[in-house]
Write a protein that holds these residues in place. Structure first.
Motif, PDB file in Angstrom:
ATOM      1  N   GLY A  42     -27.944  11.919 -15.354  1.00  0.00           N
ATOM      2  CA  GLY A  42     -28.608  10.626 -15.487  1.00  0.00           C
ATOM      3  C   GLY A  42     -30.120  10.718 -15.461  1.00  0.00           C
ATOM      4  N   GLU A  43     -30.744   9.962 -14.545  1.00  0.00           N
ATOM      5  CA  GLU A  43     -32.195   9.851 -14.502  1.00  0.00           C
ATOM      6  C   GLU A  43     -32.875  10.960 -13.707  1.00  0.00           C
ATOM      7  N   GLY A  44     -32.106  11.910 -13.189  1.00  0.00           N
ATOM      8  CA  GLY A  44     -32.705  13.140 -12.694  1.00  0.00           C
ATOM      9  C   GLY A  44     -33.073  13.221 -11.225  1.00  0.00           C
ATOM     10  N   ARG A  45     -32.669  12.234 -10.416  1.00  0.00           N
ATOM     11  CA  ARG A  45     -33.115  12.228  -9.018  1.00  0.00           C
ATOM     12  C   ARG A  45     -32.642  13.461  -8.245  1.00  0.00           C
ATOM     13  N   ASN A  46     -31.424  13.907  -8.490  1.00  0.00           N
ATOM     14  CA  ASN A  46     -30.908  15.071  -7.764  1.00  0.00           C
ATOM     15  C   ASN A  46     -31.480  16.376  -8.312  1.00  0.00           C
ATOM     16  N   ALA A  47     -31.656  16.429  -9.630  1.00  0.00           N
ATOM     17  CA  ALA A  47     -32.245  17.620 -10.251  1.00  0.00           C
ATOM     18  C   ALA A  47     -33.674  17.833  -9.773  1.00  0.00           C
ATOM     19  N   VAL A  48     -34.436  16.765  -9.700  1.00  0.00           N
ATOM     20  CA  VAL A  48     -35.835  16.878  -9.273  1.00  0.00           C
ATOM     21  C   VAL A  48     -35.916  17.286  -7.810  1.00  0.00           C
ATOM     22  N   PHE A  49     -35.050  16.725  -6.982  1.00  0.00           N
ATOM     23  CA  PHE A  49     -35.028  17.138  -5.578  1.00  0.00           C
ATOM     24  C   PHE A  49     -34.725  18.629  -5.450  1.00  0.00           C
TER      25      PHE A  49
END
Length: 203
Positions: A42-49
């Motif tokens: 999706g919008e990347g919140r877990n990837a960025v973390f």
């Protein structure tokens, strides 16, 4: 479904927030950093973390809009993520190439769920870790009370723990539970939720 997710992610705000899922956050801190795969990101919140925490991140989703927002979030946080536009049918990675597979609210229809989970597990190396949090069947009761509770409205896309454990039969389950939690993940994961959680090692 691509059109649905492109529309959902089309606004300025991050519909599930900019902060990571709490279960994923807690479990990643227990592990040695390496390569992580995040399907349906999706919008990347877990990837960025994960990237901010020192992981080498690969992610994919079918939503073009989701990727654009994920890259914007990554730029804001001064990290790099490898984000591919693809559905699960067509995605390809080398087998045994990831240290962690993280499935965070990645819901698949019951007709394809097992095949998809088994395909994804081939990308995880032996000794690699599966982290999973998703809505369970009981979550339908929360949806009736709270329109912002989140999750698929199709019961066939909600999960039973025993089904997931069967999908990942070649794993040692360090944690496999059904539990209640209080979500505060943007405007679409808000309030009490019935979830399934798995923390497991590929044998």
């Amino acid at each position: 479904m691509k059109a649905f997710w492109d529309e959902r992610y089309s606004g300025k705000d991050f519909v599930y927030g900019e902060n990571p899922n709490e279960y994923l956050k807690a479990k990643l801190t227990e592990l040695r950093k390496g390569k992580i795969l995040l399907p349906a990101e999706g919008e990347g919140r877990n990837a960025v973390f994960a990237a901010k925490s020192g992981w080498m991140v690969s992610a994919f989703d079918q939503s073009t809009t989701g990727k654009k927002k994920a890259e914007r979030l990554a730029q804001k946080n001064e990290v790099a993520i490898d984000y591919t536009i693809s559905d699960l049918e067509d995605i390809r990675y080398p087998e045994n190439s990831f240290d962690v597979l993280a499935l965070v609210y990645a819901h698949f229809h019951s007709e394809k769920r097992t095949a998809y989970h088994q395909k994804l597990s081939t990308y995880l190396r032996k000794g690699g870790t599966l982290i999973l949090e998703a809505f369970g069947k009981r979550h339908m009761e929360n949806q009736k009370i709270n329109p912002n509770a989140g999750g698929p409205r199709d019961v066939a896309m909600l999960y039973r723990l025993e089904e997931l454990m069967s999908d990942f039969e070649g794993f040692e389950f360090l944690e496999a539970i059904e539990t209640k939690t209080e979500l505060n993940e943007g405007k679409h994961h808000l309030g009490e939720a019935d979830v399934v959680r798995i923390f497991a090692i590929k044998k």
